[in-house]
Design an enzyme around this catalytic site. Sequence first.
Site, PDB file in Angstrom:
ATOM      1  CB  CYS A  69     -11.171 -27.252   8.247  1.00 13.23           C
ATOM      2  SG  CYS A  69      -9.650 -26.386   7.858  1.00 13.23           S
ATOM      3  CG  ASP A  91      -5.369   6.542  -0.777  1.00 10.67           C
ATOM      4  OD1 ASP A  91      -4.303   6.261  -0.186  1.00 10.67           O
ATOM      5  OD2 ASP A  91      -6.451   5.989  -0.520  1.00 10.67           O
ATOM      6  CG  ASP A 102      -0.246  -0.041   2.532  1.00 11.18           C
ATOM      7  OD1 ASP A 102       0.998   0.110   2.552  1.00 11.18           O
ATOM      8  OD2 ASP A 102      -0.921  -0.212   3.554  1.00 11.18           O
ATOM      9  CB  CYS A 151      -6.030 -26.416   8.024  1.00  6.25           C
ATOM     10  SG  CYS A 151      -6.442 -26.281   9.768  1.00  6.25           S
ATOM     11  CG  PHE A 156      -5.899   3.027   5.604  1.00 11.16           C
ATOM     12  CD1 PHE A 156      -7.136   3.653   5.525  1.00 11.16           C
ATOM     13  CD2 PHE A 156      -5.728   2.026   6.547  1.00 11.16           C
ATOM     14  CE1 PHE A 156      -8.182   3.295   6.363  1.00 11.16           C
ATOM     15  CE2 PHE A 156      -6.775   1.658   7.402  1.00 11.16           C
ATOM     16  CZ  PHE A 156      -8.002   2.288   7.302  1.00 11.16           C
ATOM     17  CB  CYS A 180      -8.997 -29.011  11.147  1.00 11.13           C
ATOM     18  SG  CYS A 180      -9.630 -27.369  11.542  1.00 11.13           S
ATOM     19  CG  ASP A 224      -6.007  -5.598   2.205  1.00  3.70           C
ATOM     20  OD1 ASP A 224      -5.686  -5.276   3.367  1.00  3.70           O
ATOM     21  OD2 ASP A 224      -6.603  -4.818   1.445  1.00  3.70           O
ATOM     22  CG  HIS A 284      -8.817 -23.135  11.344  1.00  2.00           C
ATOM     23  ND1 HIS A 284      -9.395 -24.158  10.618  1.00  2.00           N
ATOM     24  CD2 HIS A 284      -9.800 -22.219  11.559  1.00  2.00           C
ATOM     25  CE1 HIS A 284     -10.680 -23.883  10.437  1.00  2.00           C
ATOM     26  NE2 HIS A 284     -10.948 -22.721  10.989  1.00  2.00           N
TER      27      HIS A 284
HETATM   28 ZN   LIG Z   1      -8.703 -26.001   9.899  1.00  2.00          ZN
END
Ligand SMILES: [Zn+2]
Length: 363
Positions: free
Chosen positions: A299, A143, A89, A301, A93, A304, A261, A330
Amino acid sequence: MKFTHEHTDGKARACLLETGRGVIHTPSFMPVGTIGTVKAMSPDELKEMGAEIILCNTYHLYLRPGHEIIKSLGGIHTFMNWDRPVLTDSGGFQVYSLSALRKIEDDGVHFKSHLDGSMHFLGPKEAMEIQQALGSDIAMVLDDCTPYPSTHEYAFTSLYRTVRWAEQCKELQREGQALFGIVQGGLFEDLRRKSAEELIRIGFDGYAAGGLSVGEPKDDMHRMISFTAPLLPEDKPRYLMGIGDLGDVLKAVETGFDMFDCVMPTRNARNGTLFTSRGRISIKREEFKADPGPLDPECQCYTCLNFSRGYLRHLFLSKEILSMRLNTIHNLFFYLQFFENMRKSIQEGNFTEFGTRWKPILT
Ligand SMILES: [Zn+2]
């Protein structure tokens, strides 16, 4: 940078953004690596879970360790050992949201560092110099983020300041680094339209919507998202800055936004709030104390597949480092998986069904 449409479903789009450091499949989620690290994750872990691009914050890297240091250490990719695309960026901001003291003038903004109180100046020239020293693949124009609430008169002045700064950034753009313009204009439709027209006249590699999710009511934010998307060129990527609540993402993708994002998945993970296929849960709750089940049974991952809710609760309450790691693994996996499935639904013409299935879970 090459941008091609693969599929559309209504206004939702599945596109390919090709950069010198790899292809980004959109709709795309960019994990936030504020100071050159996605907190608690190694670059290899990010790659493994499918992150194709990350965002780094110019403001933070400029203040610490300093863009010249990063440049001398080979640029942001070498510095953090991430060889995929990076978007930076412009710093605008964070100056707006973090600095205790700032004075916006026509040529830039004077601000006080939130770290040590030292005074600094950021103008279009400085924003481009810093992003060029970092060597990001996609840079953003400086900006002036219109605060909420703002009068039409203030939003107008702020918008033209952004347009002038955008023009100056464009003149300083170097080959090999894409540059995105940022639409401002507060909650005023005529100003958003004017802002988009001016930026398109200047001509950028992509277009972002800024100045949203700054305290305005959700309805207003959604209204501006759907108003702004069609103002932006169809053949360029459209980036909705800083918005990552998945319910908002669904609405934005529905209107034709491509890139997102947000710190939500990573920050919430460290605070023990976890996103699951059955809604959000707070892992510290008593009910999980002796729960042998996985965080999210759907899930796949690492967290999990290998740990129980009871263990994750214990780690969190004990403030163990592993808690932040497992929770972040996760949440990021969940986000990236959500985006991948959303993309698939666009390819298969099922985006509406995808949204209908997820909306009740996400609210
Ligand atoms: Zn997970």
